[in-house]
Scaffold this motif. Structure first.
Motif, short mmCIF file in Angstrom:
data_model
loop_
_atom_site.label_atom_id
_atom_site.label_comp_id
_atom_site.label_asym_id
_atom_site.label_seq_id
_atom_site.Cartn_x
_atom_site.Cartn_y
_atom_site.Cartn_z
N GLU A 11 -13.30 -11.91 -1.42
CA GLU A 11 -12.24 -12.87 -1.57
C GLU A 11 -11.18 -12.63 -0.52
O GLU A 11 -11.24 -11.69 0.25
N SER A 12 -10.20 -13.48 -0.50
CA SER A 12 -9.12 -13.39 0.46
C SER A 12 -8.38 -12.07 0.32
O SER A 12 -8.30 -11.49 -0.76
N LEU A 13 -7.80 -11.63 1.43
CA LEU A 13 -7.02 -10.40 1.44
C LEU A 13 -5.88 -10.46 0.44
O LEU A 13 -5.52 -9.44 -0.17
N LEU A 14 -5.30 -11.63 0.24
CA LEU A 14 -4.14 -11.77 -0.63
C LEU A 14 -4.50 -12.00 -2.09
O LEU A 14 -3.63 -11.91 -2.97
N LYS A 15 -5.77 -12.27 -2.37
CA LYS A 15 -6.18 -12.50 -3.76
C LYS A 15 -6.70 -11.19 -4.35
O LYS A 15 -7.89 -10.93 -4.39
N GLN A 16 -5.75 -10.35 -4.77
CA GLN A 16 -6.07 -9.03 -5.28
C GLN A 16 -5.66 -8.91 -6.75
O GLN A 16 -4.75 -9.59 -7.21
N PRO A 17 -6.30 -7.99 -7.47
CA PRO A 17 -5.87 -7.71 -8.84
C PRO A 17 -4.44 -7.17 -8.87
O PRO A 17 -3.96 -6.61 -7.88
N LYS A 18 -3.79 -7.32 -10.00
CA LYS A 18 -2.41 -6.87 -10.15
C LYS A 18 -2.28 -5.38 -9.86
O LYS A 18 -1.27 -4.92 -9.31
N ALA A 19 -3.31 -4.60 -10.22
CA ALA A 19 -3.27 -3.16 -10.00
C ALA A 19 -3.18 -2.82 -8.51
O ALA A 19 -2.51 -1.86 -8.12
N VAL A 20 -3.86 -3.60 -7.67
CA VAL A 20 -3.81 -3.37 -6.22
C VAL A 20 -2.39 -3.58 -5.70
O VAL A 20 -1.88 -2.79 -4.90
N TRP A 21 -1.72 -4.63 -6.17
CA TRP A 21 -0.36 -4.90 -5.72
C TRP A 21 0.61 -3.85 -6.24
O TRP A 21 1.62 -3.53 -5.59
N ALA A 22 0.31 -3.28 -7.39
CA ALA A 22 1.15 -2.20 -7.91
C ALA A 22 1.08 -0.98 -6.99
O ALA A 22 2.10 -0.37 -6.64
N VAL A 23 -0.14 -0.64 -6.57
CA VAL A 23 -0.30 0.49 -5.65
C VAL A 23 0.29 0.16 -4.28
O VAL A 23 0.92 1.00 -3.64
N PHE A 24 0.11 -1.07 -3.83
CA PHE A 24 0.66 -1.52 -2.56
C PHE A 24 2.18 -1.34 -2.54
O PHE A 24 2.75 -0.80 -1.59
N PHE A 25 2.84 -1.79 -3.61
CA PHE A 25 4.29 -1.66 -3.72
C PHE A 25 4.71 -0.19 -3.70
O PHE A 25 5.66 0.20 -3.02
N ALA A 26 3.99 0.64 -4.45
CA ALA A 26 4.32 2.07 -4.50
C ALA A 26 4.11 2.73 -3.13
O ALA A 26 4.88 3.61 -2.74
N CYS A 27 3.07 2.29 -2.40
CA CYS A 27 2.82 2.82 -1.05
C CYS A 27 3.98 2.52 -0.11
O CYS A 27 4.38 3.37 0.69
N ILE A 28 4.50 1.30 -0.19
CA ILE A 28 5.64 0.94 0.67
C ILE A 28 6.80 1.89 0.44
O ILE A 28 7.39 2.43 1.38
N ILE A 29 7.13 2.11 -0.83
CA ILE A 29 8.26 2.98 -1.15
C ILE A 29 7.97 4.43 -0.77
O ILE A 29 8.82 5.13 -0.23
N ALA A 30 6.73 4.88 -1.03
CA ALA A 30 6.38 6.26 -0.70
C ALA A 30 6.50 6.52 0.80
O ALA A 30 7.03 7.56 1.22
N PHE A 31 6.04 5.57 1.61
CA PHE A 31 6.08 5.79 3.06
C PHE A 31 7.45 5.49 3.66
O PHE A 31 7.69 5.80 4.83
N MET A 32 8.36 4.91 2.87
CA MET A 32 9.75 4.85 3.32
C MET A 32 10.30 6.26 3.50
O MET A 32 11.18 6.49 4.34
N GLY A 33 9.78 7.20 2.71
CA GLY A 33 10.27 8.57 2.76
C GLY A 33 10.17 9.20 4.13
O GLY A 33 11.06 9.95 4.55
N LEU A 34 9.09 8.90 4.85
CA LEU A 34 8.91 9.46 6.19
C LEU A 34 9.94 8.91 7.15
O LEU A 34 10.60 9.64 7.89
N GLY A 35 10.14 7.60 7.13
CA GLY A 35 11.08 6.97 8.03
C GLY A 35 12.54 7.21 7.67
O GLY A 35 13.40 7.24 8.53
N LEU A 36 12.80 7.39 6.37
CA LEU A 36 14.17 7.63 5.93
C LEU A 36 14.76 8.89 6.55
O LEU A 36 15.94 8.94 6.90
#
Length: 413
Positions: free
Chosen positions: A21-46
């Motif tokens: 399926e499309s890259l954007l048509k993901q289960p809710k769990a995938v977007w939950a991990v995606f969101f957490a990844c964004i915040i986790a990797f903010m730590g390196l740049g912060l």
């Protein structure tokens, strides 16, 4: 898009063309991990924009401050070896949440520390949490995604790019008030990530191709017996000498304040995010994974050489750092996809084994860069970093026959 069944593991199944399926048509769990990844990797740049401020306010040398990266990466490298064992017992969700809690705890304690050595030790604890989160989040997104391994990895790399790009901007803003601000900011963001993941990723939603049996501590070492995975791991370790030389030492030679460094690394992160999602698939389609990787690594080595030659010219360093984001974004997606398809082992085990090797390079490089600058001059770290990146290209070409099969397993597009 996917012409063959992935041979990498009996427990891994790759969707057929019709099932993808499309890259954007993901289960809710995938977007939950995606969101957490964004915040986790903010730590390196912060943290990056405040390195000079930490050196000044804690009366630390540049090499001592670079130990913040060394302890972080060293602990993360070793901890990667246990991530499979932990996740096979706790499950994906609780391993992710445990990693987030550890990151939040040690980053908060770092914000209240008063000397460089305490801070270095606490960054090691931060690395432990990051190891649990990073290795498991990649395996989680790949396993839970319904759009195939390659697109899932692009999604993962996009989360990394977004986190790394936004992180410096926030870090520069918080760091301008106090160097402690970014550490406390990471802790706060991790709490948000914990809540989001806890709510949006139901425990009952486990992937159909998840690991059913408990893994052993020896599994990553057994995985490295596969020549292809070993080659990619060593290549990444060598390439990380250049990557972390740029990340850990470039802030000291740019002559910018916290806000300025934040904007430079914002540009770097934006290019990293864009190229990892949009350009890497095209490069892989046109030239193949290995050739594209080598092109990006050669260009990155040239950029480091230019930084070594014109270290005292501010605009050159700034432009080189920002431009390097495009090279690193492409390479990260290409090599991560290759690793996932490299050997007949479970993806979580492959990720742990590969990450163990690559973060060894990330542990040595920052401190080495600081010491080289103190012993010789500020140009030497970039020249040495470039040398290691060039060696990584030579190494992978000498082992081309062991890794060329990754393009026949799955393409990125």
């Amino acid at each position: 898009m996917v012409s063959k069944t992935l041979k990498a593991s009996s427990v891994n199944t790759i969707p057929t063309i019709q099932e993808e399926e499309s890259l954007l048509k993901q289960p809710k769990a995938v977007w939950a991990v995606f969101f957490a990844c964004i915040i986790a990797f903010m730590g390196l740049g912060l943290v990056d924009p405040i390195l000079p401020a930490i050196a000044e306010q804690l009366n630390a040398s540049h090499s001592e401050v670079t130990l913040l990266f060394t302890s972080y990466n060293a602990v993360m490298a070793v901890a990667m070896l246990i991530t499979g064992t932990v996740s096979s017992r706790l499950g994906i969700k609780w391993t992710l949440l445990t990693g987030i809690v550890i990151i939040a705890l040690f980053s908060a304690l770092g914000g209240f520390s008063n000397d460089i050595w305490t801070l270095v030790g606490l960054r090691g604890g931060w690395g432990l949490g990051n190891a649990l989160f990073v290795a498991t989040s990649l395996a989680a997104i790949v396993s839970l995604s319904n759009s195939g391994t390659a697109k899932a990895i692009i999604l993962y790399e996009a989360a990394i790019g977004l986190g790394i790009s936004v992180g410096p901007l926030i870090g520069g803003w918080l760091g301008a008030m106090s160097w402690r601000g970014p550490f406390l900011g990471v802790a706060t963001l991790m709490v948000i990530a914990f809540i989001g993941l806890f709510i949006l990723m139901p425990k009952s939603k486990t992937p159909t191709n998840a690991v059913k049996s408990k893994t052993s501590l020896m599994d990553p070492f057994r995985a490295l017996k596969h020549r292809s995975l070993l080659v990619f791991g060593i290549t990444a370790a060598l390439y990380n000498f250049g990557f972390f030389t740029l990340l850990a030492y470039a802030p000291f030679v740019m002559g910018l304040d916290e806000h300025g460094l934040g904007f430079v690394f914002l540009g770097w992160g934006i290019l990293l995010a864009i190229t990892s999602v949009f350009m890497a698939p095209k490069l892989q389609q046109w030239f193949g994974t290995i050739k594209s990787m080598c092109m990006m690594l050669i260009l990155f080595a040239i950029v480091l050489v230019l930084m070594g030659i014109w270290t005292s010219t501010q605009w050159v360093i700034i432009a080189a750092v920002i431009f390097s984001g495009s090279l690193l974004g492409n390479n990260n997606t290409l090599i991560t996809t290759a690793v996932m398809n490299a050997a007949p082992v479970e993806r979580s085990t492959a990720s742990a084994a590969y990450s163990f090797l690559r973060f060894i390079g990330g542990a040595i490089a920052p401190f080495m860069a600081g010491k080289l600058a103190e012993i010789y001059n500020s140009s030497v770290p970039f020249i040495v970093g470039a040398s290691f990146v060039f060696i990584s290209v030579v190494f992978i070409w000498f082992n081309y026959k062991h890794v060329k099969h990754v393009d026949s397993v799955e393409s990125i597009h």
